[in-house]
Design a protein around this motif. Structure first.
Motif, PDB file in Angstrom:
ATOM      1  N   ALA A 214     -16.861  29.133  -9.707  1.00  0.00           N
ATOM      2  CA  ALA A 214     -16.239  27.944  -9.115  1.00  0.00           C
ATOM      3  C   ALA A 214     -14.821  27.752  -9.651  1.00  0.00           C
ATOM      4  O   ALA A 214     -13.882  27.465  -8.895  1.00  0.00           O
ATOM      5  CB  ALA A 214     -17.100  26.713  -9.405  1.00  0.00           C
TER       6      ALA A 214
ATOM      7  N   GLU B 296     -12.382  25.228  -8.043  1.00  0.00           N
ATOM      8  CA  GLU B 296     -13.326  24.170  -7.689  1.00  0.00           C
ATOM      9  C   GLU B 296     -14.081  23.664  -8.915  1.00  0.00           C
ATOM     10  O   GLU B 296     -14.326  24.412  -9.861  1.00  0.00           O
ATOM     11  CB  GLU B 296     -14.354  24.702  -6.671  1.00  0.00           C
TER      12      GLU B 296
ATOM     13  N   LYS C 182     -20.561  16.622 -11.164  1.00  0.00           N
ATOM     14  CA  LYS C 182     -19.865  17.911 -11.147  1.00  0.00           C
ATOM     15  C   LYS C 182     -19.397  18.273 -12.547  1.00  0.00           C
ATOM     16  O   LYS C 182     -19.100  17.402 -13.378  1.00  0.00           O
ATOM     17  CB  LYS C 182     -18.675  17.851 -10.190  1.00  0.00           C
TER      18      LYS C 182
ATOM     19  N   GLN D  86     -13.622  21.659 -13.778  1.00  0.00           N
ATOM     20  CA  GLN D  86     -13.069  22.999 -14.006  1.00  0.00           C
ATOM     21  C   GLN D  86     -12.032  23.047 -15.110  1.00  0.00           C
ATOM     22  O   GLN D  86     -11.804  24.106 -15.712  1.00  0.00           O
ATOM     23  CB  GLN D  86     -12.462  23.543 -12.714  1.00  0.00           C
TER      24      GLN D  86
END
Length: 442
Positions: free
Chosen positions: A171, A176, A239, A242
């Protein structure tokens, strides 16, 4: 039912549950009580000072309860786990998971325990993280400890190269954040499957469903799209960012402090929980932690080593080796080379192993006294010792080269040398000894 409550009721009926009604604190007190119960009863705390939720610990802290969680006996644990792995079944998807009864955006409502004096903070230790394997388009489940940073963020402990880390890196390389779901408080069969290191692209929840006789149901979450057990007590979705990290350190299953690591950060979207929810805490380095992590590997070793070395009778991950670093392999030796081959294949099946001892089939591999007896009477260091230097080992071992993940491994052939007379190694027996009861004489 396939929830943690059903299992708690089951062990309560067999008097393997202690209920604490006294008010207790998440700061050290719960951990101290759990440590006192190690290897004994599970413990349910009903009155926690810092939270309205209940908390259970030491849930599968014995082999008996571990076996009960997968509807097996202690002697059939491995065959049951291996069968579930080989006959994994897709769970049914349903609407309206029980965890949807309540929701919040504040992590501080959870009774997150501070366990040890020098850890970097409190940790959720039973958390299973679910994410999508972008390459295989399958869901992955794995254990990762979480340290709260504020009301909406956790740091996440990841092991480099493991499946969650691989999906996170994928990711990140695509610019992302990684959407994930997290459960706390699931049936222990789900935890056992989540602790198993399945092959890349395999879904551990299918193994859990097989362990639960096809009765596991999942519910799809609105934000992450992940499917989680419908009867989970607590579910978080959000989430993994990143571009953000936080330093933390913790006590590992060896009951030693790991070194400080910069770890990724999870951002909460929403927290769901059942009415009168039960939080599950696993005390690091104690029996429940070691059994949850070690027993699925022990099952894997029994399967893999028996396939390559048919003379293998049993493989045991020892308690003294933290159910992770040391193994004893019982074989029915036909040739002297069999023991060396068994050492080689056992190391290959679990790279974290640091020592492997091979014993004959008249030695109980789970009995450390018998294993030491075999070493005392059947082992010669100049011929029966195997040393493998500078190879990949466990990142947890503080005596190893933790930076480069290198260690030295030790193999011990404590089997009878076939070139010597067998009578010299026969363990003397007394006729009818097993049929005599001392109460008839005293």
């Amino acid at each position: 039912m396939t929830d943690i409550r059903t299992f708690i009721e089951k062990i309560k009926k067999t008097r393997q549950l202690s209920i604490i009604k006294k008010s207790v604190s998440t700061k050290y007190e719960i951990a101290a009580v759990t440590a006192k119960m190690d290897g004994a009863n599970a413990v349910l705390f009903e009155n926690i000072k810092e939270s309205k939720l209940r908390l259970v610990a030491n849930l599968v802290g014995t082999r008996e309860r571990f076996a009960s969680a997968v509807s097996a006996t202690e002697s059939t644990i491995h065959s049951k786990v291996i069968s579930a792995i080989e006959n994994a079944k897709k769970p049914k998807i349903i609407l309206g998971g029980k965890f949807l009864e309540n929701s919040s955006k504040d992590l501080s409502i959870l009774p997150i325990v501070t366990h040890f004096e020098k850890e970097s903070g409190p940790f959720i230790t039973s958390s299973i993280i679910y994410t999508l394997n972008q390459e295989k388009k399958a869901q992955n489940s794995s254990f990762h400890r979480l340290m709260p940073l504020d009301k909406t963020h956790f740091s996440i402990r990841m092991v480099e190269g493991r499946h969650l880390h691989r999906t996170f890196v994928h990711a990140k390389e695509h610019g992302e954040d990684l959407k994930v779901a997290i459960t706390v408080g699931v049936h222990p069969a789900v935890s056992i499957a989540g602790a198993y290191q399945a092959e890349w692209g395999e879904d551990e929840l299918e193994i859990a469903n097989s362990l639960l006789a096809g009765k596991l149901t999942l519910t799809k979450l609105p934000y992450s799209g992940m499917k989680v057990p419908s009867t989970a007590e607590i579910v978080l979705e959000g989430k993994i960012l990143q571009d953000k990290t936080h330093k933390e350190w913790m006590v590992e299953m060896l009951r030693t402090y790991d070194f400080a690591r910069e770890q990724p950060v999870f951002e909460l979207e929403k927290l769901y929980y059942r009415n009168n929810a039960i939080f599950h805490d696993v005390l690091a380095g104690y029996s429940e932690h070691r059994l949850l992590m070690g027993m699925p590997i022990e099952a894997k070793l029994n399967r893999d080593v028996k396939k390559t070395i048919p003379q293998t009778k049993q493989v045991v991950m020892t308690n003294g080796g933290c159910n992770w670093l040391h193994a004893v392999v019982q074989i029915s030796k036909k040739k002297d080379i069999d023991a060396k081959k068994a050492i080689e294949k056992t190391f290959a099946a679990h790279r974290s192993l640091k020592m492997v001892t091979i014993v004959d089939d008249d030695i109980d591999p789970s009995d450390p006294v018998q294993v030491e007896y075999a070493m005392a009477t059947r082992f010669q260091a100049d011929k029966d010792l195997t040393i493998i230097e500078k190879v990949r080992g466990s990142s947890l071992d503080p005596s190893s080269d933790q930076k480069n993940l290198l260690t030295t491994k030790l193999g011990i052939d404590a089997t009878r040398p076939l070139s010597k007379r067998p009578e010299g190694f026969e363990i003397a027996k007394i006729p009818r000894e097993n049929k005599i009861s001392l109460k008839d004489y005293l």
